[in-house]
Design a protein around this motif. Structure first.
Motif, PDB file in Angstrom:
ATOM      1  N   ARG A   1      -7.935  11.537   6.400  1.00 34.24           N
ATOM      2  CA  ARG A   1      -8.052  11.381   7.853  1.00 34.24           C
ATOM      3  C   ARG A   1      -7.747   9.948   8.287  1.00 34.24           C
ATOM      4  O   ARG A   1      -7.489   9.702   9.469  1.00 34.24           O
ATOM      5  CB  ARG A   1      -9.460  11.753   8.318  1.00 34.24           C
ATOM      6  N   ASP A   2      -7.781   9.033   7.343  1.00 33.92           N
ATOM      7  CA  ASP A   2      -7.612   7.611   7.638  1.00 33.92           C
ATOM      8  C   ASP A   2      -6.168   7.186   7.372  1.00 33.92           C
ATOM      9  O   ASP A   2      -5.668   7.285   6.252  1.00 33.92           O
ATOM     10  CB  ASP A   2      -8.581   6.809   6.758  1.00 33.92           C
TER      11      ASP A   2
ATOM     12  N   THR B   1     -16.072   7.210   6.082  1.00 29.04           N
ATOM     13  CA  THR B   1     -14.641   7.446   6.241  1.00 29.04           C
ATOM     14  C   THR B   1     -13.962   6.131   6.557  1.00 29.04           C
ATOM     15  O   THR B   1     -14.369   5.394   7.439  1.00 29.04           O
ATOM     16  CB  THR B   1     -14.398   8.450   7.389  1.00 29.04           C
TER      17      THR B   1
ATOM     18  N   VAL C   1      -5.583  18.294   7.089  1.00 24.81           N
ATOM     19  CA  VAL C   1      -6.819  17.956   7.792  1.00 24.81           C
ATOM     20  C   VAL C   1      -7.238  19.085   8.724  1.00 24.81           C
ATOM     21  O   VAL C   1      -8.427  19.416   8.844  1.00 24.81           O
ATOM     22  CB  VAL C   1      -6.643  16.633   8.572  1.00 24.81           C
ATOM     23  N   GLU C   2      -6.273  19.711   9.379  1.00 29.11           N
ATOM     24  CA  GLU C   2      -6.564  20.755  10.359  1.00 29.11           C
ATOM     25  C   GLU C   2      -6.700  22.145   9.740  1.00 29.11           C
ATOM     26  O   GLU C   2      -7.076  23.098  10.426  1.00 29.11           O
ATOM     27  CB  GLU C   2      -5.463  20.782  11.426  1.00 29.11           C
TER      28      GLU C   2
ATOM     29  N   GLU D   1     -11.350  13.649   2.036  1.00 30.83           N
ATOM     30  CA  GLU D   1     -11.614  13.333   3.448  1.00 30.83           C
ATOM     31  C   GLU D   1     -10.979  12.014   3.884  1.00 30.83           C
ATOM     32  O   GLU D   1     -10.781  11.783   5.081  1.00 30.83           O
ATOM     33  CB  GLU D   1     -13.121  13.284   3.692  1.00 30.83           C
TER      34      GLU D   1
END
Length: 441
Positions: free
Chosen positions: A380-381, A28, A369-370, A377
């Protein structure tokens, strides 16, 4: 390999196929923060296809030489400027082993790029899980109907030019026929598309008598016999040759971006032949292109759906398939950017402040994300999120937005120009509808 969908941790199932564990995954962030590198939880079908080609004899044993040869040719074209950047896949382990019964493979249908995406996806399967394929395809590919309809300019479809252009289309149809049949494709006629009303058939826009060399009644009989024969053929090949029946269950890709209603063929074949169906969602990160205008495809292979046991179960079976394809559609930055823009349009605003827009985009990323749904993915960054937004504003956004300082104005005239043969709404609405399973405020 971690499964990005929350609440589904199954370490034994979520590992990449054994023969591809050597393919590098990016952590990630890191090298994937700039939009490149392998997203966590996914493998690159572009890479796995090349890995399979290094085992060419085994690949030919799984498929056949004609398919492998054509797949190689299309693979070279797929990553040209304006086409594909990569095809990311999650869930190859949900395909059965080759020694087991071949499944029905139902892939969501989105756009013209699906040809390249599905090809890379199927050719990139682990060879230990690769069955040969059989499929049905739009009959227009086999007869030159689409060549005349889509490639001949409207201005030329007049008077004395109709006959020679129809003859050219028939010739081109022989080539596309050979190409389609090399993939074990069988033609089916669909009402309103390959099978038009009588007045359209005789109109110069379709030029049916010149392209097909049949009057309308003869054409109807031919279409019926051909479609029935194709349906019988794929079922026979599924059972007798143990070939996977690959189908786009929506029947076509001209939709509003969400998963459309399922046609019944996939369910009927599953019922009659008692074969499991593997659902495969497909989405694109199409608003965040690279500098060559290439886009990324995202496919998620869900667990097989057992076959129905009674015809009365078909409506629920097909509804479940549609629901599965929608909720497993991978959420990307493009979908969230489009959703933020669509929110502005639906509230009848004509402009927005960049700071406010960035906040809404960030809020939507957090919601994704939640949510527990499958996502890229890398969302998230924060660095990656900013990179994708910047990519949109520098390229696609320039066509649709006019900037004055920190304020952007929507250019609805530019937004309204979209590929009407590919979708029924503009690109912003289409991308937002791809993730209608995600509730955003």
């Amino acid at each position: 390999m971690e499964e990005p969908t929350a609440g589904s941790a199954r370490p034994d199932k979520d590992r990449a196929p054994e023969c591809y564990m050597s393919l590098k995954e990016s952590p990630t962030g890191g090298s994937s923060s700039n939009g490149k590198g392998l997203p966590p939880g996914f493998i690159s079908a572009k890479q796995t296809f090349r890995a399979n080609l290094s085992r060419r004899p085994e690949m030919i044993e799984c498929l056949d030489e004609h398919i492998v040869r054509w797949a190689e040719r299309l693979h070279r074209m797929a990553y040209f400027p304006g086409a594909m950047y990569d095809v990311y896949v999650q869930g190859y382990e949900n395909f059965p082993q080759r020694k087991e019964s071949a499944p029905i493979v139902a892939i969501a249908h989105k756009k013209l790029h699906d040809v390249f995406s599905a090809l890379a996806f199927m050719a990139g399967r682990p060879l230990e899980r690769s069955h040969d394929i059989t499929l049905v395809a739009q009959a227009g590919l086999f007869y030159g109907i689409y060549t005349y309809r889509d490639l001949v300019p409207e201005l030329l479809k007049r008077g004395p030019l109709v006959r020679p252009l129809a003859a050219f289309s028939r010739l081109a149809g022989r080539l596309t026929n050979r190409f389609a049949r090399s993939f074990h494709a069988n033609p089916v006629f669909r009402e309103g598309v390959d099978l038009p009303p009588e007045d359209i058939y005789y109109d110069h826009i379709f030029a049916g008598p010149h392209v097909m060399k049949m009057d309308y009644s003869e054409f109807l009989r031919h279409a019926g016999r051909t479609t029935m024969s194709s349906v019988v053929a794929v079922q026979k090949e599924l059972i007798e040759l143990n070939r996977s029946f690959v189908i786009f269950p929506e029947g076509k890709y001209c939709h509003d971006g969400g998963i459309a209603e399922m046609q019944d063929l996939a369910g009927i074949v599953a019922l009659r032949k008692e074969r499991a169906l593997v659902p495969v969602s497909l989405t694109y990160d199409e608003l965040c292109t690279d500098r060559f205008g290439r886009i990324t495809a995202w496919l998620k292979v869900s667990e097989p759906i057992p076959h129905p046991t009674d015809k009365r179960q078909l409506p629920d079976y097909l509804a479940h398939l549609r629901h599965t394809l929608q909720k497993s559609s991978i959420i990307t930055a493009s979908h969230l950017i489009a959703s933020a823009l669509q929110h502005i349009r639906l509230t009848e605003q004509t402009s927005f402040d960049l700071v406010d827009f960035k906040k809404r985009y960030e809020d939507y990323c957090l919601a994704a994300v939640e949510s527990g749904f499958a996502i890229d993915e890398r969302l998230r960054d924060e660095t990656f999120r900013h990179h994708q937004l910047g990519s949109f504003l520098r390229r696609k956004g320039k066509r649709w937005l006019r900037r004055e300082g920190h304020r952007y104005y929507l250019c609805e005239k530019s937004i309204s120009k979209f590929a009407e043969s590919e979708r029924t709404v503009d690109d912003i609405a289409w991308n937002a509808n791809n993730i209608r399973h995600l509730t955003l405020k």
